[in-house]
Design a protein around this motif. Structure first.
Motif, PDB file in Angstrom:
ATOM      1  N   TYR A  51      19.620  20.374  -1.589  1.00 46.97           N
ATOM      2  CA  TYR A  51      20.380  20.246  -0.340  1.00 46.97           C
ATOM      3  C   TYR A  51      21.185  21.513  -0.048  1.00 46.97           C
ATOM      4  O   TYR A  51      21.239  21.984   1.085  1.00 46.97           O
ATOM      5  N   ASP A  56      16.455  23.456   5.410  1.00 49.16           N
ATOM      6  CA  ASP A  56      15.976  22.194   5.967  1.00 49.16           C
ATOM      7  C   ASP A  56      15.082  21.432   4.997  1.00 49.16           C
ATOM      8  O   ASP A  56      15.121  20.204   4.953  1.00 49.16           O
ATOM      9  N   LYS A  59      17.277  19.579   2.623  1.00 46.06           N
ATOM     10  CA  LYS A  59      17.904  18.419   3.249  1.00 46.06           C
ATOM     11  C   LYS A  59      16.907  17.263   3.357  1.00 46.06           C
ATOM     12  O   LYS A  59      17.236  16.105   3.074  1.00 46.06           O
ATOM     13  N   LEU A  62      16.319  15.728  -0.136  1.00 46.07           N
ATOM     14  CA  LEU A  62      17.380  14.796  -0.512  1.00 46.07           C
ATOM     15  C   LEU A  62      17.253  13.487   0.250  1.00 46.07           C
ATOM     16  O   LEU A  62      17.336  12.408  -0.340  1.00 46.07           O
ATOM     17  N   LEU A  63      17.016  13.560   1.554  1.00 43.25           N
ATOM     18  CA  LEU A  63      16.880  12.358   2.379  1.00 43.25           C
ATOM     19  C   LEU A  63      15.724  11.488   1.894  1.00 43.25           C
ATOM     20  O   LEU A  63      15.877  10.274   1.699  1.00 43.25           O
TER      21      LEU A  63
END
Length: 175
Positions: A51, A56, A59, A62-63
């Motif tokens: 993250y 991107d 991110k 992680l999501l």
């Protein structure tokens, strides 16, 4: 229930094969170290590191990882409590467990599910790490057998649960 008896017999025979040789005790020390990397702390650190450093992609990593665990954990918990499969040490006096498991039942292996979930998500977002991630996941799965807390089918179903949970999360996010 008779239809699963051959699988249960094979599982026990495989566990005995893995746990009754002259290298059992030295191998258990290495297996403890490998297994400990699958306790969850490392996954949180990897997700946070991605993250913070991978833009991107990090991110999304992680999501998707969080979503995959949100899918995997309830299924894992339900399966453990539905099947209530006893651990190898409970089924044979010849099997020694080298650690105290975190829960009562063995099917599926949560360590294995988490490891293969992370390997799948890692391989998707960071292809250059895919081989390493899956080898590490396989080592975690093997360590659970070599520590005497899981049968082969426990880790195989754990791996399947982890991979399918990660693929579901990837499908939901649309990556």
């Amino acid at each position: 229930m008779r239809s699963i008896e051959p699988i249960a017999k094979f599982d026990l025979a495989f566990s005995l094969f893995c746990l009754q040789h002259k290298f059992t005790h030295p191998l258990s020390r290495m297996s403890k170290a490998v297994s400990h990397t699958g306790d969850g702390h490392l996954y949180a650190g990897i997700g946070l590191l991605a993250y913070l450093t991978a833009g991107d992609e990090g991110k999304l990593f992680l999501l998707v990882g969080l979503l995959a665990f949100a899918i995997e954990l309830p299924i894992y918990w339900l399966a453990k409590n539905l099947f209530k499969r006893r651990r190898p040490e409970e089924l044979s006096d010849l099997v020694t467990s080298f650690i105290t498991p975190s829960d009562r039942y063995s099917l599926p292996s949560g360590h294995t599910a988490a490891a293969f979930l992370m390997a799948t998500v890692t391989g998707f977002y960071f292809a250059e790490l895919q081989l390493f991630a899956f080898v590490w996941a396989a080592l975690i799965a093997s360590s659970r057998i070599l520590l005497g807390v899981h049968f082969l089918t426990d880790v195989l179903l754990g791996a399947l649960l982890g991979i399918l949970s990660a693929q579901a999360a990837l499908g939901i996010v649309g990556s």
